[in-house]
Each structure stands twice: as structure tokens, then as C-alpha cells.
Design a protein around this motif. Structure first.
Motif, mmCIF file in Angstrom:
data_model
loop_
_atom_site.group_PDB
_atom_site.id
_atom_site.type_symbol
_atom_site.label_atom_id
_atom_site.label_comp_id
_atom_site.label_asym_id
_atom_site.label_seq_id
_atom_site.Cartn_x
_atom_site.Cartn_y
_atom_site.Cartn_z
ATOM 1 N N THR A 190 0.632 -1.165 -0.095
ATOM 2 C CA THR A 190 0.023 0.048 0.096
ATOM 3 C C THR A 190 0.893 1.445 0.021
ATOM 4 O O THR A 190 1.985 1.097 0.157
ATOM 5 C CB THR A 190 -0.826 0.274 1.218
ATOM 6 N N PHE A 191 0.276 2.422 -0.251
ATOM 7 C CA PHE A 191 1.107 3.616 -0.137
ATOM 8 C C PHE A 191 0.070 4.714 0.025
ATOM 9 O O PHE A 191 -1.424 4.719 0.150
ATOM 10 C CB PHE A 191 1.623 3.799 -1.541
ATOM 11 N N LYS A 192 0.513 6.024 0.672
ATOM 12 C CA LYS A 192 -0.332 7.185 0.680
ATOM 13 C C LYS A 192 0.657 8.319 0.432
ATOM 14 O O LYS A 192 1.538 8.533 1.184
ATOM 15 C CB LYS A 192 -1.001 7.182 2.019
ATOM 16 N N ALA A 193 0.124 9.150 -0.693
ATOM 17 C CA ALA A 193 1.094 10.610 -0.870
ATOM 18 C C ALA A 193 0.623 11.660 -0.223
ATOM 19 O O ALA A 193 1.173 12.537 -0.602
ATOM 20 C CB ALA A 193 0.948 10.470 -2.433
ATOM 21 N N TRP B 237 -6.332 7.179 5.313
ATOM 22 C CA TRP B 237 -6.080 5.720 4.926
ATOM 23 C C TRP B 237 -5.215 5.393 3.763
ATOM 24 O O TRP B 237 -5.097 6.194 2.794
ATOM 25 C CB TRP B 237 -7.500 4.573 4.573
ATOM 26 N N CYS B 238 -4.434 4.528 3.654
ATOM 27 C CA CYS B 238 -3.372 4.152 2.610
ATOM 28 C C CYS B 238 -4.080 3.335 1.489
ATOM 29 O O CYS B 238 -5.249 2.690 2.084
ATOM 30 C CB CYS B 238 -2.220 3.105 3.032
ATOM 31 N N SER C 269 5.284 3.331 2.091
ATOM 32 C CA SER C 269 5.566 4.112 0.932
ATOM 33 C C SER C 269 4.728 5.240 0.757
ATOM 34 O O SER C 269 3.495 5.115 1.139
ATOM 35 C CB SER C 269 5.139 3.030 -0.172
ATOM 36 N N THR C 270 5.338 6.414 0.286
ATOM 37 C CA THR C 270 4.530 7.521 0.000
ATOM 38 C C THR C 270 4.029 7.872 -1.378
ATOM 39 O O THR C 270 3.871 9.068 -1.694
ATOM 40 C CB THR C 270 5.389 8.682 0.490
ATOM 41 N N SER C 271 4.262 6.964 -2.507
ATOM 42 C CA SER C 271 3.812 7.233 -3.660
ATOM 43 C C SER C 271 3.494 5.766 -4.528
ATOM 44 O O SER C 271 4.082 4.746 -3.985
ATOM 45 C CB SER C 271 4.728 8.075 -4.656
ATOM 46 N N ARG C 272 2.724 6.170 -5.546
ATOM 47 C CA ARG C 272 2.283 4.811 -6.273
ATOM 48 C C ARG C 272 3.527 4.666 -7.209
ATOM 49 O O ARG C 272 3.693 3.135 -7.244
ATOM 50 C CB ARG C 272 1.316 5.437 -7.344
#
Length: 127
Positions: free
Chosen positions: A50-53, A58-59, A72-75
Motif C-alpha cells: 500500500t501507499f499514501k502520498a 487511509w493508505c 510508501s509515500t507514492s504509487r
């Protein structure tokens, strides 16, 4: 302190714990973090895959046949798993390596041909 609906107040980092809050105590989680449970009080790292930018709650899941590191902070941090190739970070998909080819590790790279006298099925990480 109370504010009217729609007021935007500055965010502050809470001791680097992945949590951000505004002065009206409306909590959100930093990039790469999400609420650990429905109480929405404690933020934890996004799970692998998963990720969340952006700031938020929620991620989001990476696309099928991909993996990402925790927090993770980006696709773009979503990579094809072993046995698959593609460019999921750019909006593409991951597709299986063809018969008699393989890709041993997650990440970028091409599927490699199997050595003579060996074989593989589609999506293989070994021959």
C-alpha cells in the motif's frame, strides 16, 4: 479552542510518529501512514503493498501483482513482484513473464530466458 467549519489551521508533526494534527484537534496521518484502527487516534506505517502520498486517513492498495515497502509515500514505490514485469508506478500494469522465461526478483527488469533443458510456466520467478 473552537473554529468554524471550513477553517484551515496549520498542521504540526507529533514527534515524528506519522501523525499530523491541526490546532482544532482534527487528526490526520502523514504521507506513508494511516490510522491503525477505527479510533482514528494512532497512526502507523502503511502496510507492505500500500501507499499514501498525501495527508489523510487511509493508505491505498498498489495495483495487482505489485509490492511496496512499508510506509510508501507514492504509487511509484509499487513494484512488480517476481515473475511479472511492467511499470505500475506510471499507471501501467504488471503482466506475467511468458512461458520459458522468468524474473527472479521484484522491481524493474525484464523476464529472462530459461537455460536450455529447463522450462517455466507463465509468471515464474525460477525455471
Amino acid at each position: 479552542e473552537t473554529t468554524q467549519m471550513g477553517d484551515r489551521l496549520p498542521s504540526i508533526d507529533l514527534a515524528g510518529r506519522g501523525a499530523a494534527t491541526n490546532l482544532a484537534m482534527c487528526a490526520t496521518c502523514n504521507e506513508g501512514h494511516e490510522f491503525e484502527d477505527s479510533s482514528q487516534r494512532v497512526c502507523g506505517e502503511c502496510k507492505s503493498g500500500t501507499f499514501k502520498a498525501t495527508l489523510g486517513h487511509w493508505c491505498s492498495a498498489c495495483t495487482p501483482h505489485t509490492i511496496s515497502a512499508r510506509a510508501s509515500t507514492s504509487r511509484e514505490m509499487c513494484l512488480c513482484v517476481a515473475g511479472y514485469l511492467g511499470n505500475p508506478g506510471a499507471g501501467g500494469t504488471c503482466v506475467k513473464c511468458l512461458t520459458d522465461t522468468y524474473k527472479p526478483e521484484a522491481g524493474p527488469g525484464e523476464c529472462l530466458p530459461c537455460a536450455s533443458a529447463t522450462a517455466s510456466i507463465p509468471g515464474s520467478s525460477v525455471c
